[in-house]
Design a protein around this motif. Structure first.
Motif, mmCIF file in Angstrom:
data_model
loop_
_atom_site.group_PDB
_atom_site.id
_atom_site.type_symbol
_atom_site.label_atom_id
_atom_site.label_comp_id
_atom_site.label_asym_id
_atom_site.label_seq_id
_atom_site.Cartn_x
_atom_site.Cartn_y
_atom_site.Cartn_z
ATOM 1 N N LEU A 158 1.030 -0.869 -0.317
ATOM 2 C CA LEU A 158 -0.473 -0.247 0.355
ATOM 3 C C LEU A 158 1.372 1.355 0.081
ATOM 4 O O LEU A 158 0.677 1.960 -1.176
ATOM 5 C CB LEU A 158 -0.949 -0.264 1.544
ATOM 6 C CG LEU A 158 -2.091 -0.813 0.971
ATOM 7 C CD1 LEU A 158 -2.579 -1.181 2.519
ATOM 8 C CD2 LEU A 158 -2.838 0.056 0.323
ATOM 9 N N ARG A 159 1.969 1.064 1.024
ATOM 10 C CA ARG A 159 3.341 2.293 0.874
ATOM 11 C C ARG A 159 3.405 2.061 -0.490
ATOM 12 O O ARG A 159 3.584 3.847 -0.699
ATOM 13 C CB ARG A 159 4.224 1.557 1.572
ATOM 14 C CG ARG A 159 3.815 2.041 3.278
ATOM 15 C CD ARG A 159 4.721 1.697 4.201
ATOM 16 N NE ARG A 159 6.222 1.669 3.422
ATOM 17 C CZ ARG A 159 6.875 2.489 4.929
ATOM 18 N NH1 ARG A 159 6.478 3.176 5.678
ATOM 19 N NH2 ARG A 159 8.104 2.889 4.197
ATOM 20 N N SER A 161 1.860 1.916 -3.176
ATOM 21 C CA SER A 161 1.605 1.930 -4.633
ATOM 22 C C SER A 161 1.526 4.131 -4.780
ATOM 23 O O SER A 161 1.190 4.480 -5.400
ATOM 24 C CB SER A 161 -0.421 1.289 -4.378
ATOM 25 O OG SER A 161 -0.482 1.178 -3.030
ATOM 26 N N ALA A 162 0.800 3.659 -3.138
ATOM 27 C CA ALA A 162 0.479 5.339 -2.650
ATOM 28 C C ALA A 162 1.795 6.440 -3.685
ATOM 29 O O ALA A 162 1.153 7.497 -3.735
ATOM 30 C CB ALA A 162 -0.084 5.725 -1.556
ATOM 31 N N GLN A 163 2.942 6.095 -3.036
ATOM 32 C CA GLN A 163 4.262 6.633 -3.221
ATOM 33 C C GLN A 163 4.613 6.840 -5.188
ATOM 34 O O GLN A 163 4.508 7.695 -5.955
ATOM 35 C CB GLN A 163 5.193 5.844 -3.205
ATOM 36 C CG GLN A 163 6.856 6.595 -3.393
ATOM 37 C CD GLN A 163 7.724 5.631 -3.359
ATOM 38 O OE1 GLN A 163 8.176 4.961 -2.423
ATOM 39 N NE2 GLN A 163 8.684 5.736 -4.039
ATOM 40 N N LEU A 165 1.845 6.713 -7.254
ATOM 41 C CA LEU A 165 0.703 6.911 -7.472
ATOM 42 C C LEU A 165 1.381 8.369 -7.426
ATOM 43 O O LEU A 165 0.868 9.043 -8.411
ATOM 44 C CB LEU A 165 -0.573 6.692 -7.398
ATOM 45 C CG LEU A 165 -0.976 4.957 -7.552
ATOM 46 C CD1 LEU A 165 -2.125 5.111 -6.296
ATOM 47 C CD2 LEU A 165 -1.153 5.076 -8.994
ATOM 48 N N SER A 166 0.939 8.765 -6.810
ATOM 49 C CA SER A 166 1.607 10.104 -6.243
ATOM 50 C C SER A 166 2.858 11.069 -7.416
ATOM 51 O O SER A 166 2.348 12.422 -8.296
ATOM 52 C CB SER A 166 2.529 10.829 -5.192
ATOM 53 O OG SER A 166 1.865 9.838 -3.913
ATOM 54 N N TYR A 334 8.749 8.758 5.086
ATOM 55 C CA TYR A 334 7.697 8.942 4.287
ATOM 56 C C TYR A 334 7.025 9.718 4.314
ATOM 57 O O TYR A 334 6.694 10.245 2.725
ATOM 58 C CB TYR A 334 6.345 7.478 4.916
ATOM 59 C CG TYR A 334 6.040 6.824 3.604
ATOM 60 C CD1 TYR A 334 6.286 6.799 3.179
ATOM 61 C CD2 TYR A 334 4.151 7.034 3.887
ATOM 62 C CE1 TYR A 334 5.666 6.396 1.389
ATOM 63 C CE2 TYR A 334 3.306 6.967 2.782
ATOM 64 C CZ TYR A 334 4.018 6.196 1.619
ATOM 65 O OH TYR A 334 3.006 5.994 0.819
ATOM 66 N N MET A 338 6.022 12.333 0.459
ATOM 67 C CA MET A 338 4.767 12.343 -0.138
ATOM 68 C C MET A 338 4.399 13.997 -0.267
ATOM 69 O O MET A 338 3.871 14.451 -0.752
ATOM 70 C CB MET A 338 3.569 12.380 1.322
ATOM 71 C CG MET A 338 3.158 11.080 1.280
ATOM 72 S SD MET A 338 2.325 10.279 -0.913
ATOM 73 C CE MET A 338 2.631 8.357 -0.748
ATOM 74 N N TRP A 342 3.901 15.937 -3.565
ATOM 75 C CA TRP A 342 2.534 16.522 -3.563
ATOM 76 C C TRP A 342 2.612 18.038 -3.698
ATOM 77 O O TRP A 342 1.437 19.166 -3.821
ATOM 78 C CB TRP A 342 1.228 16.207 -2.880
ATOM 79 C CG TRP A 342 0.531 14.775 -3.193
ATOM 80 C CD1 TRP A 342 1.030 13.954 -2.365
ATOM 81 C CD2 TRP A 342 0.352 14.620 -4.241
ATOM 82 N NE1 TRP A 342 0.295 12.952 -3.336
ATOM 83 C CE2 TRP A 342 -0.773 13.101 -4.013
ATOM 84 C CE3 TRP A 342 -0.650 15.269 -5.463
ATOM 85 C CZ2 TRP A 342 -1.093 12.654 -4.924
ATOM 86 C CZ3 TRP A 342 -1.568 14.172 -5.909
ATOM 87 C CH2 TRP A 342 -1.778 13.306 -5.960
#
Lengths: 365, 161
Positions: A158-159, A161-163, A165-166, A334, A338, A342
């Motif tokens: 999950l970590r 995939s979040a990274q 995608l961002s 982390y 993010m 962003w």
């Protein structure tokens, strides 16, 4: 030779050559990474694997690694979803291989009166295909994390995939400037566009017309390839191993191959979009033509060789840059990843699009 | 009495080029490239020990693998007094005493095992021994092995070194 047969031979040869180039570089990169990191940290690095007493600076270590991975026990954890657990490594490796297809390795060549593009597929959607395919690597990571049936890989997946995608967002936006300047998404046309001169003096390479875009794209590329300083999906030294905790033997090796292939392909993409691809400064079809008016005529074969060599050189440099940066910069936390993605990368890439548009508008008037 | 207050200097604020990071990253790349080039050019300058061939000389007080001392006639110097086993905080020493055939000596260790997986290398056994029979001066770590059984050192293993 009939046309169909000729086309078939050319297609197979092209795929074979590009495939072996990328996989060859991948194998060399595993060695470069270990040896380079050793020398950077004042160590000696791998030098023990030998064939008949020849050690060759540890060059046989990739071979030994491959053998080791092949003969290790291939297990599946009890709680794993058997199908997706097996598929996940393929899901990560396949997109990395597929992206090779749109990278031009050299200018068009004429063989037996027919023009051949040194590119597996000259798609008119070019980079869009590249984004679509490389975006699929996330599936491999998420599937591996979920299907292992264990909590740590799930969190790791999950970590990551979040990274990924961002950074996919700013990666796409940072290339908009390139599309605007070269007015195409077709890889061959972007490379051809970089062959012209800027103010009649400098080669019109992406890095010179889009410096901010280059930096943003490079950073996003590192984040996409999960390399330090963005290697939180693996985080070898602090976390267990992230999404591939439950993987062993060749399935684990496939994740590693995917990572290194990402590096090689990423290096090729950066070289193609921002460093002129196969273009060599001031080299035209007939030879060198310097801005002062001096000219050196070269035979056709020499021009072709210099151009392909220049592409290979750029790819090797960027591939090395991945290793070099990895052993220079420490890993981000982390929240820092993010925030950078962003709050810094996204506004900057939007600013880059705005500035490029403004300049192009003013130049046109 | 007042407590002495130590003033710690805060690091100065980052200047603008520093806060951009990119310049600093390029500087860092220079540092690592310097190391790389220096080590490629001068291989002998790399300060590593070629481990299995060359071993680091341990300091004299280093507590390494245990060994049992022998008497002049080759029999173990140990008299099976259980001092070491009693002093051992990890309880890794197992001694079984036997009656010695030598009339001048009361007991001898029929069995003397050290479980190297439990040993904490504290050196208490060496301190406790009244006969200087057990020592940890081999200057050598416990070598790794692939079964638990092989890491329980028997009296023969301990007498070897």
């Amino acid at each position: 030779m009939s046309t169909a047969l000729f086309d078939l031979v050319v297609a197979v040869a092209r795929i074979g050559v590009f495939f072996s180039f990328c996989f060859g570089l991948l194998v060399v990169m595993t060695w470069v990474e270990r040896k380079g990191s050793a020398y950077i940290q004042d160590r000696r690095g791998p030098n023990r694997a030998d064939i008949l007493g020849v050690r060759a600076w540890g060059l046989f270590h990739p071979l030994a690694d491959a053998l080791k991975f092949l003969f290790k026990e291939d297990f599946i954890p009890d709680n794993a979803h058997r199908l997706f657990y097996q598929l996940a490594p393929m899901f990560s490796l396949a997109p990395a291989i597929m992206t090779i297809a749109v990278i031009p390795f050299g200018p068009d060549v004429t063989v037996m009166g027919r023009t051949i593009a040194l590119q597996i597929a000259d798609l008119n959607v070019g980079i869009l295909y590249l984004f679509a395919v490389s975006g699929m690597t996330v599936y491999g990571v998420v599937l591996a994390g979920w299907s292992s049936g264990s909590k740590y890989p799930l969190l790791g997946g999950l970590r990551s995939s979040a990274q990924m995608l961002s950074y996919e967002v700013s990666m796409g936006l940072s290339l908009m400037g390139i599309f605007m300047v070269f007015e195409s998404v077709r890889m061959s046309q972007i490379v051809a566009g970089q062959g012209t001169l800027l103010f009649g003096l400098l080669p019109k390479w992406g890095i010179l017309v889009q410096p901010l875009g280059f930096v943003l794209f490079l950073v996003a590329q590192y984040a996409e390839a999960n390399r330090t300083p963005f290697d939180l999906p693996e985080g070898e030294s602090e976390l267990v191993a992230g999404y591939h905790t439950e993987y062993g033997s060749f399935k684990f090796s496939m994740f590693m191959m995917a990572e290194y292939l990402h590096m090689v392909v990423g290096a090729a993409v950066v070289a193609t979009l921002f460093l002129g691809g196969w273009q060599f400064p001031f080299l035209g079809d007939a030879g060198f033509l310097f801005p002062g008016g001096a000219a050196v005529a070269l035979p056709k074969a020499a021009v072709l060789l210099i151009r392909i060599g220049s592409f290979v050189g750029k790819v090797v440099f960027f591939a090395w840059l991945y290793v070099w940066v990895r052993w220079t910069i420490p890993r981000f936390r982390y929240d820092q990843v993010m925030r950078l993605g962003w709050k810094v990368m996204l506004p900057l890439s939007l600013l880059n699009i705005f500035a490029t548009g403004l300049i192009l508008l003013l130049l046109r008037k | 009495m007042t407590i002495g207050v130590k003033k710690v200097a805060r690091p100065p604020e980052m200047s603008f080029p520093e806060s951009l990071y990119l310049v600093e990253i390029v500087k860092g790349l220079g540092v690592t490239m310097g190391h790389l080039l220096r080590n490629i050019v001068r291989q002998e300058g790399i300060q590593t020990i070629e481990y299995p061939e060359v071993r680091r000389a341990m300091p004299v007080r280093f507590r390494g693998r245990h060994r049992l001392m022998k008497r002049m006639d080759g029999s173990p110097r140990c008299v099976a007094c259980y001092c070491c086993a009693t002093a051992c905080p990890a309880k890794c020493i197992t001694i079984v005493a036997g009656e010695s055939p030598d009339p001048t000596i009361e007991k001898y260790p029929a069995r003397f095992d050290i479980d190297m997986l439990r040993c904490v290398f504290c050196g208490m056994c060496v301190e406790a021994c009244p006969c200087d029979a057990i020592r940890m001066d081999t200057g050598w770590f416990t070598p790794p092995d692939d079964t638990r059984e092989k890491l329980i050192f028997t009296i023969d293993t301990l007498l070897e070194k």
